[in-house]
Motif scaffolding. Sequence first.
Motif, short mmCIF file in Angstrom:
data_model
loop_
_atom_site.label_atom_id
_atom_site.label_comp_id
_atom_site.label_asym_id
_atom_site.label_seq_id
_atom_site.Cartn_x
_atom_site.Cartn_y
_atom_site.Cartn_z
N ARG A 141 0.87 -1.25 0.17
CA ARG A 141 -0.01 0.20 -0.05
C ARG A 141 0.91 1.25 0.09
N THR A 142 1.81 1.16 0.83
CA THR A 142 2.96 2.40 0.99
C THR A 142 3.40 2.72 -0.34
N ALA A 158 2.62 5.98 -3.03
CA ALA A 158 3.72 6.95 -3.66
C ALA A 158 3.74 6.86 -5.11
N LEU A 159 3.36 5.76 -5.27
CA LEU A 159 3.26 5.91 -6.99
C LEU A 159 2.12 6.64 -7.61
N MET A 160 0.94 6.49 -6.71
CA MET A 160 -0.22 7.25 -7.35
C MET A 160 0.10 8.75 -7.09
N ASP A 161 0.79 9.26 -6.10
CA ASP A 161 1.40 10.76 -5.93
C ASP A 161 1.99 11.25 -7.08
N ASN A 219 -9.30 4.16 -5.77
CA ASN A 219 -9.66 3.64 -4.55
C ASN A 219 -8.72 2.25 -4.40
N LEU A 220 -7.88 1.90 -3.81
CA LEU A 220 -7.14 0.50 -3.54
C LEU A 220 -8.08 -0.53 -3.05
N ASP A 221 -8.89 -0.05 -2.37
CA ASP A 221 -9.74 -1.13 -1.51
C ASP A 221 -11.19 -1.37 -2.44
N ALA A 222 -11.51 -0.73 -3.54
CA ALA A 222 -12.71 -1.02 -4.20
C ALA A 222 -12.46 -2.40 -4.99
N PRO A 223 -13.74 -3.09 -5.04
CA PRO A 223 -13.45 -4.30 -5.86
C PRO A 223 -13.41 -3.92 -7.24
#
Lengths: 509, 404
Positions: free
Chosen positions: A121-122, A126-129, A136-140
């Motif tokens: 996740r970390t 960082a890559l997204m920024d 949204n990383l938690d979206a199915p």
Amino acid sequence: MTGDALAVELKGIEKRFPGVIANHDVNLKVRAGTIHAIVGENGAGKSTLMKTLYGMHQPEAGTIIVDGVQHVFRSPSDAIAAGIGMVHQHFMLADNFTVLENIILGAEPATRGVISFSTARTKIEALMDSSGTHVNLDAPTSDLGVGQRQRVEILKVLYRGARILILDEPTAVLVPQEVDELFSNLHRLVADGATIIFISHKLDEVLTVSDDITVIRAGTTVAEVKPDEVSRLQLAELMVGSELPSPHGRTSTVGTDVRLEVRNLSVAGPGDKRLLDDVSFVIREGEVLGVAGVEGNGQFELCEAILGQVHPIHGTVLIAGDDVTSTAPHFRLVNGLSYIPFDRHREGLLLDAPLWENTLLGRDADEKFLRGPFINAAATRADCREVIAAFDVRTPSEVVPAYALSGGNQQKLLVGRELSSHPRVLVAAHPTRGVDIGAQAAIWEKLRLARDQGLAVLLISADLEELIGLSDNIVVMFDGRINARLTPAEATPELLGTYMTGGLQEIAS
Amino acid sequence: MSTPEPSTMPLSTATEGIMNPGTNDSIWTRLVRPTSGQSVLITLASSVAAVFIAMIIAGLLLLVTGKNPIDAYGKMLHAGLTPVKLVEAMQRATPLIIAAVAVAIGFKMNLFNIGVEGQFLIGMFFAAVVGAKVHMAAPLHVTFVIIIAMIAGAAWSGIAAYLKVKKGVNEVIATIMLNSIALSVIDWLFTSYFRYQSSASLDVKSKPLPKTAWMPVLFTVTSKTGRSTQHQTLTSFVLIALLVVVLFWLVVYKSKFGFRLRASGYNAVAARTAGISSSRMIVVAMLMSGAVAGLAGLPYLLGESHAYGPSRPDGYGFNGIAVALLGRNHPAGIIAAAFLWGFLDSVSAPLQIAKLPQSIVLVLKAIILITVVIVNEVVGRRVAKRTADRTAAQLALPTAAVAA
């Protein structure tokens, strides 16, 4: 990084498939830290080349140099190790996973077999920024739209440490706002030091977004240009290799007899959505009605409904005045309807069967091919030879299996088969898609000839020049409906483009 | 702008002009369909080569277990290449030919009828019990029994066809289930209604068929070795098996119906686009397959046992699949493969007498199947590539023009 350092250099690449030389003598220089567009017609060999660069298949000849080092890629993992990542046209995500799981899939950070999601996740955040690509990383994954899925694919590639990104027709599936967003993300990535190889045949986009453009035609690289040095038209001409065909003055052959009429035709889709919604038109003898539209806006359903392959929930289909709405496909085909399908390999040909069996397909009800319950092989083969001669199909004989022919020759055979039964109505879906220029001209000529003799044609095409050049009238389909009707003289690519993306037609004053 | 629905968009495989034959096919499809452009000679040579490779592999296995493979193969040939054993091989091949044709009819349109086993048992059972109830003149009675067997077999495979067309049940699953249901149904019907106790024998059987329903013996060979005399008969049903093969060839390879069947097998979507109703083809092919399968038990019923009993034959259906694969679904190939299978079965007993493991025959059969599949796949690919290259070369196209 922007300078003359090359991120990727390809020299003399040749890639063959049975019967086809997909790439030959391809030379490509991609400067580091740039967006490099590769343009070419459908079937020009762009995707084949990118698959070579990504290690999905091995070239017969040529060298691949990445960041100054020569490589031989035996598989995509070799290419990934060299810092190359590819975002495919068709996304490859596991729907039942979350976004995070999809991104790390195959490259999970783990200690003693236990995945460390927090580390992942970390790193991804960082890559997204840095790339400006947010999801949204938690979206199915199953909940994501097309644009978001593409972002996941890009993150996936970045997560694996790719510094050279190949994007295969990334805008084909996006809506305009998403395209803008994608392009701004790409610019950020480049500013961050990445190199982007961008495949497209949409010239306006290419001219807007890229730093360099390489043109591929008929399997080879033919030009390298800068976007500010060429006009859209010049680029198009580089792509097709000749001056664009244009609607030339001709006398109309449109007669008075109505050959195909479709009234209020609707086809149900998933849920309440209609894939085809209240479509009506008339095609007279000797008339070509062009259907413009972005693929997937109901054209396929329209063809299926006219052919009888799907049952419309509403509306009627009339062939030469006879209501055929409730008849079987076979009945329509033997009563004057012919069809050039969207995809010749999938819907049109028996690739493993000899050509003469291919020209028999769909025409085996004709007595001249039969002797009692048996196929008259001699007559069928003679007929196939006639099609081969009349349509200039380049083949040694009629016993060759269809897969051995080039795409253009397969298509000529298919068009020949459909026109040989002397239909009254022809539904032609992308009749020249993915064929070389010579075959395209030949097919157009045959279609014109048949039309002059009274054939009514429903022409579905993504090639605007083809639509404008062949049609007597044009309708534009969007979201299952006809949302504009115009004549070829009124139709400009710009105007068609507006309607194709949902722009409303002004009522003619 | 709407996003295209993936399900409604035709897959655009043509766009990049890659002509890789069969890329979208399942492995299964590629196994059962010979590549077009491949000559009969190459197919034959590759099958023979596969059998030799299998013999080498099985030989190595024998070697590991401390037996001399050359000695074993020598004994096999010695025992098998006698008139008695060759006729036995043909006798054993008869039901396999029929079963393999049944399987091949399905294969020709990519239907895997794994239920030939159940269909032949159902066909044989109903032929036995219905045939025993009627009295007719000889040729009529045999014809009647044959028709009953075909109807019963077709009815059984028809269940799978119905499930596939109407309910979308994969025919592999349905026919596997129907195989075991067939066994139970037959056992129940037999024990509850059709047991026939004859005073002459302790054998529990159904009521014997009247003599009018017996198939005559075509000929008998006799050989004397020392004190023992061996007889081997060949039932005239072998002629019907050969007739089935000829009809299979005519219908599937030469007729309009067969063309549609094969077209559906080559490319179901293209066949449908050409107006061929896929559900109709599935139903007809499945019924034909089942009807032929129903015949496979008749050489035994009409030629040997003349009644149904628990000592019924089994494995015809599964061996039929093997024979169809080995014979590449080709009429001549099926006959040759069935004969090879019959030959291997016929030498099984002599091997045992020679103190060699009888199971080598089973192992050899299995290895032959695997090698045939592999060799054909390899040869098929090479032939496809060569055909395409040769076509391109014959046309001497300039490279640039081919690329589209």
